[in-house]
Write an enzyme that holds these catalytic residues in place. Structure first.
Site, short mmCIF file in Angstrom:
data_model
loop_
_atom_site.label_atom_id
_atom_site.label_comp_id
_atom_site.label_asym_id
_atom_site.label_seq_id
_atom_site.Cartn_x
_atom_site.Cartn_y
_atom_site.Cartn_z
N LYS A 45 -28.96 6.68 -63.40
CA LYS A 45 -30.23 7.33 -63.11
C LYS A 45 -30.23 7.93 -61.69
CE LYS A 45 -32.73 3.62 -63.82
NZ LYS A 45 -31.73 2.57 -64.15
N ARG A 84 -30.55 -8.62 -64.07
CA ARG A 84 -31.18 -7.28 -64.11
C ARG A 84 -31.09 -6.69 -65.51
NH1 ARG A 84 -27.85 -4.78 -59.37
NH2 ARG A 84 -28.80 -2.79 -59.97
N ARG A 143 -19.96 -0.59 -57.28
CA ARG A 143 -20.82 -0.09 -56.20
C ARG A 143 -21.04 -1.19 -55.15
NH1 ARG A 143 -26.57 2.46 -57.66
NH2 ARG A 143 -27.02 0.33 -58.26
N ARG A 169 -41.00 0.80 -65.76
CA ARG A 169 -40.09 -0.24 -66.22
C ARG A 169 -40.78 -1.28 -67.10
NH1 ARG A 169 -36.00 0.59 -61.86
NH2 ARG A 169 -34.16 -0.65 -62.34
N ARG A 207 -26.02 -2.40 -51.17
CA ARG A 207 -26.92 -2.92 -52.21
C ARG A 207 -26.59 -4.40 -52.48
NH1 ARG A 207 -29.50 0.78 -56.05
NH2 ARG A 207 -29.85 -1.14 -57.21
P1 B4P Z 1 -26.76 4.41 -60.93
O1 B4P Z 1 -26.52 4.25 -62.36
O2 B4P Z 1 -27.07 5.75 -60.42
O3 B4P Z 1 -27.81 3.29 -60.59
P2 B4P Z 1 -29.28 3.14 -61.17
O4 B4P Z 1 -29.33 3.30 -62.66
O5 B4P Z 1 -30.14 4.08 -60.39
O6 B4P Z 1 -29.48 1.63 -60.77
P3 B4P Z 1 -30.68 0.57 -60.77
O7 B4P Z 1 -31.49 0.73 -62.01
O8 B4P Z 1 -30.05 -0.74 -60.56
O9 B4P Z 1 -31.49 0.84 -59.46
P4 B4P Z 1 -33.01 0.83 -59.01
O10 B4P Z 1 -32.94 1.24 -57.60
O11 B4P Z 1 -33.87 1.65 -59.94
O12 B4P Z 1 -25.45 3.96 -60.20
C1 B4P Z 1 -24.69 2.85 -60.54
C2 B4P Z 1 -23.23 3.07 -60.18
O13 B4P Z 1 -22.62 3.75 -61.28
C3 B4P Z 1 -22.97 3.94 -58.95
O14 B4P Z 1 -21.97 3.34 -58.18
C4 B4P Z 1 -22.50 5.26 -59.51
O15 B4P Z 1 -21.57 5.92 -58.66
C5 B4P Z 1 -21.82 4.84 -60.81
N1 B4P Z 1 -21.87 5.89 -61.83
C6 B4P Z 1 -22.92 6.68 -62.13
N2 B4P Z 1 -22.59 7.53 -63.13
C7 B4P Z 1 -21.31 7.23 -63.49
C8 B4P Z 1 -20.40 7.74 -64.47
N3 B4P Z 1 -20.76 8.73 -65.30
N4 B4P Z 1 -19.18 7.19 -64.58
C9 B4P Z 1 -18.82 6.19 -63.75
N5 B4P Z 1 -19.61 5.66 -62.80
C10 B4P Z 1 -20.85 6.17 -62.66
O16 B4P Z 1 -33.56 -0.68 -59.16
C11 B4P Z 1 -33.18 -1.73 -58.30
C12 B4P Z 1 -34.20 -2.89 -58.37
O17 B4P Z 1 -35.48 -2.47 -57.83
C13 B4P Z 1 -34.56 -3.43 -59.77
O18 B4P Z 1 -33.63 -4.40 -60.22
C14 B4P Z 1 -35.97 -4.05 -59.50
O19 B4P Z 1 -35.87 -5.32 -58.90
C15 B4P Z 1 -36.59 -3.10 -58.48
N6 B4P Z 1 -37.43 -2.06 -59.12
C16 B4P Z 1 -37.18 -0.72 -59.07
N7 B4P Z 1 -38.12 -0.04 -59.76
C17 B4P Z 1 -38.97 -0.98 -60.27
C18 B4P Z 1 -40.12 -0.89 -61.11
N8 B4P Z 1 -40.59 0.30 -61.54
N9 B4P Z 1 -40.76 -2.04 -61.46
C19 B4P Z 1 -40.32 -3.23 -61.02
N10 B4P Z 1 -39.22 -3.38 -60.24
C20 B4P Z 1 -38.54 -2.26 -59.86
#
Ligand code: B4P
Length: 192
Positions: A14, A146, A128, A89, A134
C-alpha cells in the site's frame, strides 16, 4: 473528486504503490500509519500511546484514527481527490469515512484491494525491518499479530464496500511496476 482506498494486509504494497499513484495522479495521500508515526516523532501523548500499540501489532483505537482523518479532510478542502492508505481498517472506520465524505458531498469511487500470500507478506516485512526504522517490522511474532488483526478486523471492510460494488482485487505479487500498471488501469478507466 476522485477518492480511492488502497486496501490490503500489512506489507501488501500500500505504502509503496501510494507514492507512485500520488506522483502520477496528484491525489492527496492520507496514510494513517504515517500520521501516527509523525505524532510519535513529534513526541505527542497520542503518538506515544499509538507507538506502544503498533509495536504489539495491535490496531490503534477507532476514535483516534477517525479524529486524525476528520482533521486531515478539513485541512484539505480544495484537493481533487484523496488516496486513503491503511484506512479504514475496521467497519466502524469505514462507516465514519462514508459519513465524513458525504458531508463534503463526495464518496469513495473505488477500493483497490491488493492480494498477497501470507508467506510473501512476512518475507517483505522482515526484509524491511532489516533496513528501516520501523520497529513493528523486526519481530516475526509482531508481524504475525498484525496479520491476525487484519484477518480479524480489517478483511471485513472489503465486504462493506463489496455490497456497494466498489471493490476491485489486484494481484499484489510481481514487480512494483507491474502492480502499478494494474492499479493505474483501474483508475484510468474510471476517470474517462
Ligand atoms: P508496504 O506493503 O508498502 O507496507 P504497507 O502495506 O503500507 O504496510 P503496513 O500496513 O504495515 O503499514 P501501516 O503504516 O499502514 O511495504 C512493505 C514492504 O514490502 C516494503 O519493504 C516494500 O519495499 C516491499 N514491497 C512492496 N511492494 C513489493 C513488491 N511488489 N515486491 C516485493 N516487495 C515489495 O500500519 C502500521 C501500523 O499502524 C498498524 O499495524 C496499526 O498498528 C497502525 N495503524 C495504521 N492505520 C491504522 C488504522 N486505520 N486503524 C488502526 N490502526 C492503524
Amino acid at each position: 473528486m476522485f477518492n480511492l482506498i488502497l486496501f490490503g494486509p500489512p506489507g501488501s504494497g500500500k505504502g509503496t504503490q501510494s507514492e507512485k499513484l500520488i506522483a502520477r495522479y496528484g491525489f492527496k495521500h492520507l496514510s494513517t500509519g504515517d500520521l501516527l508515526r509523525n505524532e510519535f516523532r513529534n513526541g505527542t501523548a497520542l503518538g506515544l500511546e499509538a507507538k506502544s500499540l503498533m509495536d504489539q501489532g495491535k490496531l490503534v483505537p477507532d476514535a483516534v484514527v477517525i479524529g486524525m482523518i476528520r482533521t486531515a479532510l478539513e485541512q484539505n478542502p480544495d484537493v481533487n481527490g484523496f488516496l486513503f492508505d491503511g484506512f479504514p481498517r475496521t467497519n466502524a472506520q469505514a462507516e465514519a469515512l462514508d459519513s465524513l465524505l458525504a458531508e463534503k458531498n463526495t464518496t469513495i469511487r473505488v477500493v483497490l484491494a491488493l492480494q498477497v500470500s501470507k508467506s510473501e507478506l512476512i518475507k517483505r516485512l522482515l526484509n524491511r525491518g532489516l533496513t528501516s526504522d520501523r520497529t513493528d517490522d523486526v519481530n516475526e511474532s509482531v508481524i504475525g499479530s498484525r496479520i491476525e488483526e487484519y484477518e480479524r478486523k480489517t478483511a471485513a471492510v472489503a465486504d462493506h464496500y463489496k455490497k456497494l460494488d466498489k471493490v476491485v482485487y489486484i494481484p499484489g505479487e510481481g514487480t512494483v511496476e507491474e502492480i502499478f500498471g494494474a492499479l493505474s488501469k483501474e483508475i484510468d478507466r474510471r476517470q474517462m
